[in-house]
Design an enzyme around this catalytic site. Structure first.
Site, mmCIF file in Angstrom:
data_model
loop_
_atom_site.group_PDB
_atom_site.id
_atom_site.type_symbol
_atom_site.label_atom_id
_atom_site.label_comp_id
_atom_site.label_asym_id
_atom_site.label_seq_id
_atom_site.Cartn_x
_atom_site.Cartn_y
_atom_site.Cartn_z
ATOM 1 N N ARG B 583 1.449 -12.726 4.052
ATOM 2 C CA ARG B 583 1.490 -12.800 5.504
ATOM 3 C C ARG B 583 1.740 -11.401 6.071
ATOM 4 N NH1 ARG B 583 5.734 -16.992 7.391
ATOM 5 N NH2 ARG B 583 4.200 -18.677 7.417
ATOM 6 N N PRO B 587 0.575 -6.985 12.833
ATOM 7 C CA PRO B 587 -0.771 -6.455 12.567
ATOM 8 C C PRO B 587 -0.950 -5.017 13.043
ATOM 9 C CG PRO B 587 -0.923 -8.707 13.355
ATOM 10 C CD PRO B 587 0.533 -8.304 13.479
ATOM 11 N N GLN B 593 -0.207 1.161 8.289
ATOM 12 C CA GLN B 593 0.238 1.375 6.912
ATOM 13 C C GLN B 593 -0.950 1.390 5.951
ATOM 14 O OE1 GLN B 593 3.330 2.542 6.374
ATOM 15 N NE2 GLN B 593 4.097 0.802 5.248
ATOM 16 N N LYS B 656 3.948 -9.616 0.965
ATOM 17 C CA LYS B 656 3.816 -9.006 -0.368
ATOM 18 C C LYS B 656 4.131 -7.511 -0.399
ATOM 19 C CE LYS B 656 0.600 -12.060 -2.771
ATOM 20 N NZ LYS B 656 -0.754 -12.192 -3.366
ATOM 21 N N GLY B 659 3.069 -1.022 1.909
ATOM 22 C CA GLY B 659 3.204 0.427 2.067
ATOM 23 C C GLY B 659 2.397 1.239 1.072
ATOM 24 N N GLU B 660 2.063 0.654 -0.058
ATOM 25 C CA GLU B 660 1.471 1.467 -1.119
ATOM 26 C C GLU B 660 0.060 1.066 -1.524
ATOM 27 O OE1 GLU B 660 4.962 2.859 -3.896
ATOM 28 O OE2 GLU B 660 5.569 1.107 -2.741
#
Lengths: 328, 693, 167
Positions: B583, B587, B593, B656, B659-660
């Site tokens: 989720r 947005p 990100q 989940k 950032g990466e």
């Protein structure tokens, strides 16, 4: 190191203040000198600020040429209507250098006198003949991506980083210098030196010489010019290779060709051998290629920058092709 | 299975809470905090990569008017703990890498500190150093574990036999470069001792992790270390673990009692003192049948670590869970060198580790004549291949399909070097992304009612630009069942309860779960109509689902690449990513990100490359003029989308972590597109123009 | 060695004594407490210290404060009118053209400069016709904003914001 700051009353006063005092440096836009002072590359005792001298105008000359004051900002020069109309090679060179907020500070004289960006020169912890004569050249055998393929020596393989100077070299600009002995004019192509055995000397000027203006001779009608720059990112980067080309073609024959290369030598590299091939020859791709190859016959790339030879060839041919196409 | 939070504010796009302060420049970063009459520290670094400091002459430095103190290995105070060798400032005379700090000058002004630092004379008895990374070394070793605690080597089935029997095989070596995190804000500490307590304004991804590290180094009760970091100018991992400058700032402040000390690293110093992504060498071997089904998958990864502190990049780890193959093997080997200490950089493991395999997949797909999207779909596993666990959710195929649709992949002619437009070769490529759902224990939060329908939520979390100020407040609002405007969040300060580090894309999972638990505790105790001053708290609850399920986010990235016919210049006019990340909390911020990660991936693909000069042992292109990151002009069009994904297992928010994952796979997609454009296969990053001349 | 200078910073007159070595950036930050311009590299390579000097965008890390006596300095803070943001700042917020925010004050000042320069007809290197008026296309915005590095990767949104701010 601490230093004294003075504002120059006039150009003569600036030169007088510097004459006989090796610790004096002229300050204009500061974008290279202040950088060097922070890095520990320069440590003047006295800064003579010339940025407010009345050398900040661009004037049209009676012969149709242009006189550019030494403290004219790079941004202002690029935006000048005559430069944009008559000297696109110069406008584009200026606009491809640095960034908008730096071009608003950097000056014409300072741009010419900026020093190499060789990483070893800028790093006090690595040997460098330009910074400390006799210590050796760390670039040889090191990171050479931005280094010279033409005119280098065993003592130094640095390149000159300016874009503007490359365009001016192709335009046969004349540099007005005020020195302790008075005024003199130095052709731009003779302003910068090749490193030879004295890489610490970038130019033929002495520290108390002050650049006051740069003259651009007029270009005959029908002359086209252009600047092409290739770098490792799309903007805000020094050239890997750049080409300033000035071309006049009449009836399919090259009548004037002036080519200067950036990013390949210790100075803006005027490609005389290429020009010799071009002059009087048909303006076609085969001739362009032969001309550049004649110039690059003298290239001596280092381990790690051999790509600059084909890059220079392709870029120059492409620039000439476009200029000759425009002609038709 | 977790009961997912009922969403009202989650999924909305409130603007960044800290935005007005940031666009006006009034947000206070570590160097902006106002302190009275600070002193300034400037570092002196070793000019040899290995040796012993035999003398430090500080007489000239001390003689400069305004110099207050000089710290050297000769006379610096002893630290309580030197267990972390990276933090043991001035505790020994050994030099373990070029750029190691060997002295620090504290002065009344920045200018004097810098001037005096240049006057410190450091004598080093130089020893031969070794900074060469290569598979040709005979001293590569297997670390006990790799980063995140994963196994060093794994093996299933018989790869050699499977490879030998595969009609289509690939055996190639891929390399990624040395990268420096280079957040825009240089690491900065403002330190002050007050009655034996240490106060730090710090650029950190975790105020509490900094507190614990400093408490240990200085032998203090952690309660006596106060760390404040309301705004952090990017970190990308480099502000996730403590680094030596923080220790030195505290030592410097102790040397000038009562005076706060500011220490800001220079951009150049950041190349040796705050971690970096190790270069990697990845040998990938794949074997598949004519239908493109992998029979064998091997990744052997080699990277470097420093001699004084081990960091083992988990480069081969993503290959353990990405694709099905009955026979598989992964290994990690390290070279311990006289180099600065490597550490985390955005998606350690996954980012470099998805480069080689995702280019290899493209190569093998081409060899089989199968579309690279389809090739990946055919190798989709039913369960996590090595663990055998089912996935809590896995929507890689949906990402590939949706991405292909949005990108216009279906009309692609697979022939390489077949399209030229206005003097540019044009090609397109694809690669997959993945990142684990990480959950870091150790957070706590409190919630207090501060007025009618007003709630103060406190947790020592961090916002590095990730959006925590906003997104965690959204989580709190839904957890409490109130409006976004009713929640005041307080983070970035050890005065708030302990929180885990902002790393591993674990922030919302860890802090959000904690805030939800705190809200439940609050409602349980005080109901829906609490009195002002009512307060409750909770620690992060456990989540057993991790024992049952493999939890990962996935994505697919599509790139268009243009390569200039004459000059070889490489441009990426278009990048498109589709992600399955559970989720999405906000947005507006999530898109930033993901697009930001992809942009950094583009930068890695085309530009970034720290150049270590083995003769000296340091990165020689150590500034922003020479270490290129992408400029605005390099990034014309990047779009990020996500598929609807309902995952009831990860955490109460169903998130989940985002950032990466954006940086994972980008470089491979670009390399694959460059091959499609030109027919030239680049296996060594960055993809510079000289590859095409 | 010191010098005495007077600056006008965000509309306020400030007199200060500076070490001749003090850059304009350090004078603004340490001397005046004007912290909007940031030190990202200190060598003119990132643009985070960009302000408007007498109305023109300029970096402040490669210029000495002592040379700026009498200069008018506008930082990102001074662009806002109290709580009311400048339209460019508003556009940065709406487009989420920032993440960590460290480069943002410089981006915003640079954007103001870009809009002014384009309005004045100044070409950029990607301007096809050097002599004509300038249309601020996305390509133009990208090139003109390239002196401001952003490590978070907000470029795409920054271009949106500058385009919005131009309206």
């Amino acid at each position: 190191m601490p230093f004294d700051y003075r504002r120059a009353p006039d150009p003569e006063g600036a030169v007088a203040a510097a004459t006989g005092w090796p610790g004096v440096a002229f300050l204009a836009g500061g974008t290279n000198l202040v950088d060097h002072m922070k890095l520990g590359l320069a440590a003047p005792d006295v800064l003579v600020d010339i940025s407010r001298l009345p050398l900040d105008t661009v004037a049209e000359l009676p012969d149709g040429g242009l006189r550019i004051g030494a403290t004219v900002r790079n941004a202002d020069l690029a935006a000048h209507p005559v430069v944009r109309r008559d000297y696109p090679v110069l406008a584009r060179a200026l606009l491809s250098g640095a960034s908008g907020q730096i071009r608003n500070l950097a000056t014409t004289g300072g741009n010419l006198l900026q020093r190499t960006r060789c990483v070893y020169f800028q790093d006090l912890t690595t040997p460098c003949n330009k910074r400390e004569p006799g210590t050796g050249c760390s670039a040889i055998g090191g990171y050479t991506r931005h280094h010279a393929i033409l005119g280098a020596s065993a003592h130094c393989v640095a390149t000159h980083p300016s874009d503007m100077a490359v365009a001016m070299a192709a335009l046969d600009a004349q540099v007005a210098v005020l020195g302790p002995a008075g005024r003199r004019v130095v052709p731009l192509v003779e302003l910068h030196r090749l490193p030879g055995e004295e890489p610490h000397r970038d130019t033929v000027l002495s520290p108390s010489d002050l650049i006051t203006s740069v003259d651009l001779p007029p270009l005959p009608p029908g002359t086209r010019s252009q600047y092409r720059k290739v770098r490792d990112r799309a903007s805000f980067a020094f050239a890997l290779v750049s080409v300033a080309a000035v071309l006049r073609v009449e009836d399919g024959v090259v009548r004037d060709a002036r080519i200067a290369l950036g990013g390949v030598a210790h100075k803006p590299w005027r490609a005389r051998r290429a020009e010799d091939v071009l002059l009087g020859s048909p303006a076609d791709e085969e001739v362009f290629r032969r001309a550049i190859d004649a110039e690059l016959a003298g290239a001596a790339p280092l381990e790690g920058n051999g790509f600059k030879v084909p890059l220079t060839r392709n870029l120059a041919v492409s620039a000439l092709r476009e200029l000759s196409r425009e002609e038709r | 299975m977790t009961d997912l939070l009922r969403t009202r504010v989650l999924g909305q796009s409130p603007r960044r809470v800290d935005g007005p302060a940031k666009v006006t420049g009034t947000a206070r970063y570590a160097g902006d905090q106002h302190v009275v009459d600070p002193a300034y520290a400037h570092l002196v670094q070793a000019e040899a990569a290995r040796g012993v400091v035999t003398g430090v002459d500080v007489s000239a430095a001390r003689a400069v008017d305004g110099v207050l103190a000089v710290l050297t290995p000769d006379d610096a105070p002893r630290l309580a703990s030197t267990e972390d060798a990276e933090l043991a400032a001035f505790q020994s005379h050994d030099v373990a890498f070029r750029g190691q700090v060997v002295a620090a000058v504290i002065a009344s002004t920045r200018e004097v500190a810098r001037e005096a630092a240049a006057l410190v004379r450091v004598e080093i008895d130089r020893q031969p150093h070794d900074a060469h990374l290569g598979t040709d070394r005979d001293d590569l070793y297997a670390p006990e574990k790799v980063n995140t605690g994963a196994e060093t080597d794994t093996s299933r089935g018989d790869v050699a036999t499977a490879l030998a029997h595969s009609p289509f095989t690939l055996d190639q070596t891929y390399t990624t470069a040395w990268y420096n995190n280079n957040p825009m804000e240089p690491h900065t500490t403002t330190a002050l001792w007050l009655d034996g307590d240490l106060a730090l304004y710090e650029s950190t991804q975790g105020v509490h992790t900094t507190r614990e590290a400093m408490a240990k180094v200085f032998g203090l009760d952690p309660e006596r270390v106060h760390v404040i970091a309301p705004h952090v100018g990017g970190g990308f991992g480099s502000k996730g673990t403590p680094h030596v400058h923080t220790v030195i700032a505290a030592m410097a402040a102790r040397a000038v009692p009562g005076t706060p000390v500011k220490l800001a690293l220079t951009r150049q110093q950041m190349f040796s003192l705050v971690g970096y992504r190790t270069p990697t060498i990845q040998r990938v071997r794949l074997g598949c049948d004519a239908a493109g089904r992998l029979a064998s998958l091997e990744v052997d990864a080699v990277s470097q670590t420093s001699r004084i502190k081990e960091f083992a990049e988990q480069t081969a780890v993503p290959a353990r869970m990405m694709y099905a193959a009955p026979n598989r093997r992964t290994t990690h080997r390290l070279a311990a060198l006289d180099v600065p200490v490597p550490s985390w950089m955005r998606a350690p493991g996954e980012c470099p580790g998805m480069f080689g395999p995702e280019v290899a997949m493209d190569e093998l797909a081409n060899a089989c004549g199968i579309d690279p999207v389809e090739f990946r779909v055919r190798n989709e596993p039913d369960v996590e291949p090595e663990s055998g666990k089912p996935f809590s959710s896995r929507n890689l195929v949906a990402c590939l399909r949706e991405g292909a649709r949005r990108f216009g992949w279906e009309h692609r002619d697979p022939t390489p070097r077949a399209r030229v437009e206005s003097g540019w070769f044009v090609g397109t490529g694809v690669a997959a992304s993945t990142y684990p759902v990480n959950r870091t224990p150790g957070s706590a939060a409190t919630i207090r009612c501060t007025g009618p329908r007003r709630y103060l939520v406190r947790i020592g979390a961090a916002d590095l630009g990730t959006g925590t100020w906003t997104s965690l407040a959204q989580v709190a609002a839904d957890a409490l069942g109130v409006d976004f405007a009713d929640v005041e969040l307080r983070i970035g300060d050890t005065a708030s309860p302990k929180a885990s580090v902002a790393g591993g894309s674990s922030g919302i999972t860890s802090w959000g779960s904690t805030v939800v638990a705190a809200a439940e505790a609050f409602r349980e105790e005080f109901g829906d109509d609490p009195a002002e001053g009512d307060e409750a708290g909770a620690e992060m609850p456990g989540n057993d689902a991790g024992d049952t399920y493999a939890m990962h986010a996935f994505g697919a990235q599509f790139a268009e690449v243009r390569v200039h016919v004459d000059t070889g210049e490489v441009r990426v006019p278009r990048l498109l990513g589709v992600f399955a990340v559970g989720r999405v909390v906000n947005p507006r911020l999530a898109r930033s990100q993901l697009v930001g990660g992809m942009t950094m991936g583009l930068s890695m693909a085309l530009h970034e490359h720290s150049v270590p000069d083995e003769r000296f042992g340091h990165v020689v292109n150590h500034d922003f003029a020479e270490y290129h990151i992408a400029t605005n002009s390099d990034v014309p069009h990047v779009e990020a989308h996500w598929v609807e994904e309902h995952d009831p297992h990860t955490n109460p928010m169903g998130t989940k972590g985002i950032g990466e994952i954006g940086i994972v796979g980008t470089a491979a997609a670009i390399v694959n597109a460059a091959h499609h454009a030109t027919g030239v296969r680049v296996r060594d990053l960055p993809v510079t123009l000289d590859h095409f001349l | 060695m010191d010098g005495e200078i007077e600056l006008r910073v965000d509309g306020r007159r400030r007199r200060l004594r500076v070490d001749t070595r003090t850059t304009l950036l350090d004078a603004l930050r340490d001397g005046i407490g004007a912290n909007a311009p940031k030190k990202g590299c200190d060598h003119g390579q990132c643009g985070a210290c960009t302000v408007l000097l007498d109305g023109r965008r300029a970096i402040t890390c490669l210029t000495f404060a002592v040379a700026h006596d009498g200069t008018e300095v506008t930082t990102a803070e001074g662009l806002a009118d109290g709580e009311r943001l400048h339209p460019v700042q508003e556009a940065f917020l709406e487009r989420d053209a920032l993440q960590c925010g460290f480069c943002t004050p410089g981006q915003v000042c640079s954007a103001i400069g870009v809009l002014d320069e384009a309005a004045a007809g100044h070409p950029s290197v990607v301007t096809e016709d050097l002599t004509g008026p300038v249309e601020l296309t996305d390509d133009e915005i990208r090139e003109r904003m390239s002196g401001n590095l952003c490590r978070c990767g907000a470029y795409v949104a920054i271009v949106d914001a500058v385009r919005d701010g131009a309206r």
